[in-house]
Design a protein around this motif. Structure first.
Motif, PDB file in Angstrom:
ATOM      1  N   VAL A 274      34.688  37.570  48.254  1.00  0.00           N
ATOM      2  CA  VAL A 274      35.502  36.799  49.187  1.00  0.00           C
ATOM      3  C   VAL A 274      36.053  35.567  48.486  1.00  0.00           C
ATOM      4  O   VAL A 274      35.521  35.098  47.486  1.00  0.00           O
ATOM      5  N   LEU A 275      37.160  35.061  49.019  1.00  0.00           N
ATOM      6  CA  LEU A 275      37.703  33.763  48.628  1.00  0.00           C
ATOM      7  C   LEU A 275      38.256  33.733  47.201  1.00  0.00           C
ATOM      8  O   LEU A 275      38.327  32.684  46.574  1.00  0.00           O
ATOM      9  N   ALA A 276      38.673  34.896  46.700  1.00  0.00           N
ATOM     10  CA  ALA A 276      39.449  34.921  45.462  1.00  0.00           C
ATOM     11  C   ALA A 276      40.929  34.952  45.847  1.00  0.00           C
ATOM     12  O   ALA A 276      41.314  34.410  46.881  1.00  0.00           O
ATOM     13  N   THR A 277      41.773  35.592  45.052  1.00  0.00           N
ATOM     14  CA  THR A 277      43.206  35.568  45.340  1.00  0.00           C
ATOM     15  C   THR A 277      43.520  36.234  46.681  1.00  0.00           C
ATOM     16  O   THR A 277      44.193  35.647  47.536  1.00  0.00           O
ATOM     17  N   SER A 278      43.025  37.448  46.884  1.00  0.00           N
ATOM     18  CA  SER A 278      43.305  38.159  48.136  1.00  0.00           C
ATOM     19  C   SER A 278      42.763  37.407  49.341  1.00  0.00           C
ATOM     20  O   SER A 278      43.333  37.469  50.429  1.00  0.00           O
TER      21      SER A 278
ATOM     22  N   ASP B  23      33.679  48.705  33.225  1.00  0.00           N
ATOM     23  CA  ASP B  23      32.484  48.647  34.070  1.00  0.00           C
ATOM     24  C   ASP B  23      32.794  48.381  35.532  1.00  0.00           C
ATOM     25  O   ASP B  23      31.940  48.621  36.393  1.00  0.00           O
ATOM     26  N   ALA B  24      33.977  47.847  35.826  1.00  0.00           N
ATOM     27  CA  ALA B  24      34.292  47.458  37.202  1.00  0.00           C
ATOM     28  C   ALA B  24      35.787  47.503  37.437  1.00  0.00           C
ATOM     29  O   ALA B  24      36.582  47.247  36.520  1.00  0.00           O
ATOM     30  N   TRP B  25      36.135  47.815  38.662  1.00  0.00           N
ATOM     31  CA  TRP B  25      37.496  47.609  39.165  1.00  0.00           C
ATOM     32  C   TRP B  25      37.424  46.547  40.257  1.00  0.00           C
ATOM     33  O   TRP B  25      36.597  46.644  41.175  1.00  0.00           O
ATOM     34  N   HIS B  26      38.281  45.555  40.146  1.00  0.00           N
ATOM     35  CA  HIS B  26      38.373  44.473  41.128  1.00  0.00           C
ATOM     36  C   HIS B  26      39.694  44.652  41.881  1.00  0.00           C
ATOM     37  O   HIS B  26      40.768  44.533  41.280  1.00  0.00           O
ATOM     38  N   THR B  27      39.637  44.891  43.186  1.00  0.00           N
ATOM     39  CA  THR B  27      40.867  45.246  43.895  1.00  0.00           C
ATOM     40  C   THR B  27      40.869  44.844  45.356  1.00  0.00           C
ATOM     41  O   THR B  27      39.895  45.083  46.082  1.00  0.00           O
ATOM     42  N   GLY B  28      41.976  44.245  45.771  1.00  0.00           N
ATOM     43  CA  GLY B  28      42.154  43.926  47.176  1.00  0.00           C
ATOM     44  C   GLY B  28      42.376  45.149  48.029  1.00  0.00           C
ATOM     45  O   GLY B  28      41.971  45.191  49.200  1.00  0.00           O
TER      46      GLY B  28
ATOM     47  N   GLY C  66      51.929  40.136  52.329  1.00  0.00           N
ATOM     48  CA  GLY C  66      51.900  41.588  52.444  1.00  0.00           C
ATOM     49  C   GLY C  66      50.524  42.120  52.770  1.00  0.00           C
ATOM     50  O   GLY C  66      50.378  43.042  53.587  1.00  0.00           O
ATOM     51  N   LEU C  67      49.492  41.547  52.151  1.00  0.00           N
ATOM     52  CA  LEU C  67      48.127  41.988  52.450  1.00  0.00           C
ATOM     53  C   LEU C  67      47.756  41.719  53.905  1.00  0.00           C
ATOM     54  O   LEU C  67      47.091  42.540  54.550  1.00  0.00           O
TER      55      LEU C  67
END
Length: 293
Positions: free
Chosen positions: A45-49, A211-216, A258-259
């Motif tokens: 939570v509380l990143a760009t998205s 190792d990870a995907w970070h995605t809104g 948009g999100l």
């Protein structure tokens, strides 16, 4: 939960707002609570998205606490702590730890250009006051700073830096250059360090293994993103659906607007993001809604 921090498929939800543009914590819980059941490994939570820098300290703490409640021990909750000054970053990190976050993610922000010395000092000071693992959010196109392998190595050695979130696409960087970059980061990070990628159009274009995907978008279409991440038999159709939404969002004037429009199209009650982020136009909202149908 995942064995190591900042690994797996990590969803980045919006922070829903009520009509007065206050955080809608009930709506946030409704977004987060179903995610583990769809195979999401963690939530940030509380990143760009999540429009993290737009919230005051008390709002920031309440949002993290609600996310931890919604996750209910079924997945880690990470929190963005980017702020306008080192004391503000430290205060957000401490509040995240008190609220039950499993880790924090930091993009260094400054009104003036910063370099390795400032970034080393900032990260070290955060890690001096909290025990949480920290992920470095590398945003060179937006923030004008691209972390070097040397600085990454320094922070892994001298601070509790456990992961990096690296853009899957940058202007002028082809796949060979990305693979070279990831190899440099892997060497600098060492065993147990998580290399993650972000940026949906890049993630949906067969990126190198990380190792990870970070995605809104994983917060909006979690089952589809899980199918692509795990390369299940449903992956081809899921990739088409996700790319359709990602392209509709990329075509708009405001990714955050948009999100929020996409979340509303899926039934989440939310106002538009706080300014200066612009809302999606009527035409953009129609295109986003159509992409989800």
């Amino acid at each position: 939960m995942t064995a190591s921090p900042f690994t797996g498929l990590i969803a980045y939800p919006i922070t829903p707002l009520d009509a007065a543009q206050n955080p809608d914590l009930v709506a946030l819980e409704q977004i987060i609570s179903p995610l583990p059941g769809h195979g999401i490994d963690a939530v940030t939570v509380l990143a760009t998205s999540g429009s993290g820098v737009s919230f005051e300290a008390h709002e920031h703490a309440a949002i993290i606490a609600q996310a931890v409640t919604a996750a209910d021990g079924r997945m880690p909750v990470y929190a963005g702590i980017t702020a306008h000054s080192t004391p503000a970053v430290i205060a957000r990190a401490q509040a995240a730890e008190e609220a039950g976050a499993a880790g924090v993610i930091l993009a260094p922000f400054s009104y003036l250009p910063i370099g390795d010395s400032e970034v080393r000092e900032l990260v070290a000071r955060v890690c001096d006051v909290v025990d949480l693992p920290l992920a470095f959010y590398n945003k060179p196109a937006q923030l004008g700073y691209d972390i070097s392998a040397d600085t990454l190595d320094y922070l892994v050695t001298h601070a509790n830096l456990r992961a990096i979130k690296e853009p899957s696409r940058l202007p002028g960087r082809d796949r060979d250059a990305l693979e070279t970059r990831l190899a440099e980061l892997r060497s600098a990070g060492g065993p147990g360090f998580s290399i993650g990628l972000s940026g949906d159009l890049g993630l949906l274009d067969d990126p190198p293994t990380v190792d990870a995907w970070h995605t809104g978008l994983a917060a909006l279409l979690p089952a589809e993103y899980r199918a692509v991440w795990t390369q299940s038999p449903d992956a081809p159709a899921a990739r088409v659906a996700l790319r359709r939404l990602a392209e509709a969002l990329a075509a708009g004037q405001s990714p955050l607007g948009g999100l929020h429009a996409a979340a509303r199209a899926q039934g989440t009650p939310t106002a538009d993001p706080r300014g200066p982020a612009l809302p999606a136009t009527a035409e953009e909202t129609a295109a986003i809604t159509a992409s989800l149908s």
